[in-house]
Design a protein around this motif. Sequence first.
Motif, PDB file in Angstrom:
ATOM      1  N   GLY A 142      -1.803 106.348  17.057  1.00  0.00           N
ATOM      2  CA  GLY A 142      -1.383 105.159  16.330  1.00  0.00           C
ATOM      3  C   GLY A 142      -0.193 105.346  15.412  1.00  0.00           C
ATOM      4  N   ALA A 143       0.335 106.572  15.295  1.00  0.00           N
ATOM      5  CA  ALA A 143       1.403 106.831  14.326  1.00  0.00           C
ATOM      6  C   ALA A 143       2.684 106.082  14.674  1.00  0.00           C
ATOM      7  CB  ALA A 143       1.679 108.332  14.232  1.00  0.00           C
ATOM      8  N   VAL A 144       3.095 106.126  15.928  1.00  0.00           N
ATOM      9  CA  VAL A 144       4.334 105.450  16.326  1.00  0.00           C
ATOM     10  C   VAL A 144       4.195 103.945  16.159  1.00  0.00           C
ATOM     11  CG1 VAL A 144       5.859 104.931  18.272  1.00  0.00           C
ATOM     12  CG2 VAL A 144       5.080 107.277  17.891  1.00  0.00           C
ATOM     13  N   MET A 154      21.457 109.339  14.889  1.00  0.00           N
ATOM     14  CA  MET A 154      20.113 109.572  15.398  1.00  0.00           C
ATOM     15  C   MET A 154      19.260 110.035  14.222  1.00  0.00           C
ATOM     16  SD  MET A 154      20.797 108.979  18.597  1.00  0.00           S
ATOM     17  CE  MET A 154      19.172 109.362  19.215  1.00  0.00           C
ATOM     18  N   ALA A 155      18.293 109.230  13.828  1.00  0.00           N
ATOM     19  CA  ALA A 155      17.460 109.525  12.676  1.00  0.00           C
ATOM     20  C   ALA A 155      16.010 109.675  13.119  1.00  0.00           C
ATOM     21  CB  ALA A 155      17.556 108.396  11.650  1.00  0.00           C
ATOM     22  N   PRO A 156      15.190 110.388  12.350  1.00  0.00           N
ATOM     23  CA  PRO A 156      13.767 110.445  12.696  1.00  0.00           C
ATOM     24  C   PRO A 156      13.109 109.087  12.491  1.00  0.00           C
ATOM     25  CG  PRO A 156      14.142 111.449  10.552  1.00  0.00           C
ATOM     26  CD  PRO A 156      15.497 111.150  11.132  1.00  0.00           C
ATOM     27  N   LEU A 157      12.122 108.782  13.326  1.00  0.00           N
ATOM     28  CA  LEU A 157      11.340 107.571  13.119  1.00  0.00           C
ATOM     29  C   LEU A 157      10.638 107.641  11.766  1.00  0.00           C
ATOM     30  CD1 LEU A 157      10.269 104.875  14.174  1.00  0.00           C
ATOM     31  CD2 LEU A 157       8.563 106.145  15.500  1.00  0.00           C
ATOM     32  N   GLY A 158      10.202 108.854  11.396  1.00  0.00           N
ATOM     33  CA  GLY A 158       9.611 109.059  10.080  1.00  0.00           C
ATOM     34  C   GLY A 158       8.098 109.086  10.121  1.00  0.00           C
ATOM     35  N   LEU A 159       7.542 110.056  10.834  1.00  0.00           N
ATOM     36  CA  LEU A 159       6.100 110.118  11.068  1.00  0.00           C
ATOM     37  C   LEU A 159       5.438 111.254  10.288  1.00  0.00           C
ATOM     38  CD1 LEU A 159       6.053 109.634  14.955  1.00  0.00           C
ATOM     39  CD2 LEU A 159       5.965 107.874  13.169  1.00  0.00           C
ATOM     40  N   PHE A 160       4.342 110.947   9.627  1.00  0.00           N
ATOM     41  CA  PHE A 160       3.370 111.894   9.088  1.00  0.00           C
ATOM     42  C   PHE A 160       3.863 112.738   7.917  1.00  0.00           C
ATOM     43  CE2 PHE A 160       1.274 116.115   9.205  1.00  0.00           C
ATOM     44  CZ  PHE A 160       0.010 115.715   8.793  1.00  0.00           C
ATOM     45  N   HIS A 161       4.898 113.541   8.157  1.00  0.00           N
ATOM     46  CA  HIS A 161       5.341 114.527   7.180  1.00  0.00           C
ATOM     47  C   HIS A 161       6.170 113.855   6.084  1.00  0.00           C
ATOM     48  CE1 HIS A 161       7.188 118.100   5.468  1.00  0.00           C
ATOM     49  NE2 HIS A 161       6.464 118.879   6.257  1.00  0.00           N
ATOM     50  N   ALA A 162       5.934 114.236   4.838  1.00  0.00           N
ATOM     51  CA  ALA A 162       6.649 113.627   3.712  1.00  0.00           C
ATOM     52  C   ALA A 162       8.157 113.751   3.857  1.00  0.00           C
ATOM     53  CB  ALA A 162       6.194 114.279   2.402  1.00  0.00           C
ATOM     54  N   ASP A 163       8.640 114.886   4.325  1.00  0.00           N
ATOM     55  CA  ASP A 163      10.081 115.069   4.483  1.00  0.00           C
ATOM     56  C   ASP A 163      10.645 114.140   5.557  1.00  0.00           C
ATOM     57  OD1 ASP A 163      10.171 117.032   2.531  1.00  0.00           O
ATOM     58  OD2 ASP A 163       9.944 118.677   3.957  1.00  0.00           O
ATOM     59  N   HIS A 164       9.904 113.934   6.626  1.00  0.00           N
ATOM     60  CA  HIS A 164      10.349 113.034   7.686  1.00  0.00           C
ATOM     61  C   HIS A 164      10.404 111.601   7.177  1.00  0.00           C
ATOM     62  CE1 HIS A 164      10.005 115.641  11.440  1.00  0.00           C
ATOM     63  NE2 HIS A 164       9.693 116.446  10.431  1.00  0.00           N
ATOM     64  N   MET A 165       9.410 111.210   6.414  1.00  0.00           N
ATOM     65  CA  MET A 165       9.386 109.846   5.888  1.00  0.00           C
ATOM     66  C   MET A 165      10.504 109.629   4.876  1.00  0.00           C
ATOM     67  SD  MET A 165       5.292 108.982   5.665  1.00  0.00           S
ATOM     68  CE  MET A 165       4.797 110.452   4.777  1.00  0.00           C
ATOM     69  N   LEU A 166      10.743 110.613   4.021  1.00  0.00           N
ATOM     70  CA  LEU A 166      11.821 110.510   3.041  1.00  0.00           C
ATOM     71  C   LEU A 166      13.174 110.410   3.732  1.00  0.00           C
ATOM     72  CD1 LEU A 166      12.493 110.610  -0.012  1.00  0.00           C
ATOM     73  CD2 LEU A 166      12.644 113.096   0.196  1.00  0.00           C
ATOM     74  N   THR A 167      13.373 111.220   4.754  1.00  0.00           N
ATOM     75  CA  THR A 167      14.628 111.193   5.505  1.00  0.00           C
ATOM     76  C   THR A 167      14.819 109.865   6.217  1.00  0.00           C
ATOM     77  OG1 THR A 167      14.541 113.594   5.834  1.00  0.00           O
ATOM     78  CG2 THR A 167      15.963 112.335   7.309  1.00  0.00           C
ATOM     79  N   ALA A 168      13.758 109.372   6.831  1.00  0.00           N
ATOM     80  CA  ALA A 168      13.853 108.096   7.557  1.00  0.00           C
ATOM     81  C   ALA A 168      14.238 106.959   6.624  1.00  0.00           C
ATOM     82  CB  ALA A 168      12.522 107.803   8.248  1.00  0.00           C
ATOM     83  N   ARG A 169      13.641 106.897   5.445  1.00  0.00           N
ATOM     84  CA  ARG A 169      13.980 105.829   4.488  1.00  0.00           C
ATOM     85  C   ARG A 169      15.442 105.928   4.061  1.00  0.00           C
ATOM     86  NH1 ARG A 169       8.755 107.027   2.443  1.00  0.00           N
ATOM     87  NH2 ARG A 169       9.639 108.351   0.798  1.00  0.00           N
TER      88      ARG A 169
END
Length: 233
Positions: free
Chosen positions: A159-161, A117-132
């Motif tokens: 619109g983020a999702v 289960m991973a984050p979709l990767g929205l908004f926050h730099a840490d979330h986006m880095l983790t998602a990638r």
Amino acid sequence: MSESHRHPLVISPHFDDAVLSCGELLAARPGARVCTVFAAPPTENMTTDWDRRAGFADAFEAIKARTEEDTRALAILQATPLRLPFCDAQYLAPPSHDALVSALRQTLTESEADMLMAPLGLFHADHMLTARACLALLIDTPGLAFYVYEDIPYRRIEGAVQARLAELSSLGYTATPAEELQAPADRRAEREHMELKREAIGAYRSQLRAFGPNARASLFAQERYWQVRRKNA
């Protein structure tokens, strides 16, 4: 294998993200593992705006207290905490993509999980880095059941999702709503899971303080998940 019988590993960018976005799922699957990516203090102490809002004097105090809060929250959900030695963005020392992928790959292997289960990767730099970084695990782990959760509270950004799902499609992935992971048909079980999630969220006292009373209502939104696959797999 039924999804309800899989052994999930939930990747949480920060200490509270897994509980905010997947708390009911965790309540329904006692024994799940939660890996917090950005769980380490900076090498040198500092003070940040977010930590001050949360009531802390400095980063060292914040990480110590937040680790304790996270341990209490996950115990309520009977989840096992795992933590990686990376600093979140506010401490100005983000890990490289390769270092993060390597650490997550090792964690996945050692956990023996068959569901990620991973984050979709929205908004926050840490979330986006983790998602990638998590997407890299999908590429090199055949047979892995790979899901993403909509990051609460960032999914409320208009619109983020939709933008992120379109980006995944452009990168060669399909994302299908994972109805099998939604609330159980048993209303009693659903209420029990919601109560456990609320109790677990309550353990993150410092973060609730930082969010403020106006933002707290958004923390209890319905959880939503997507199954992600490579288009050519």
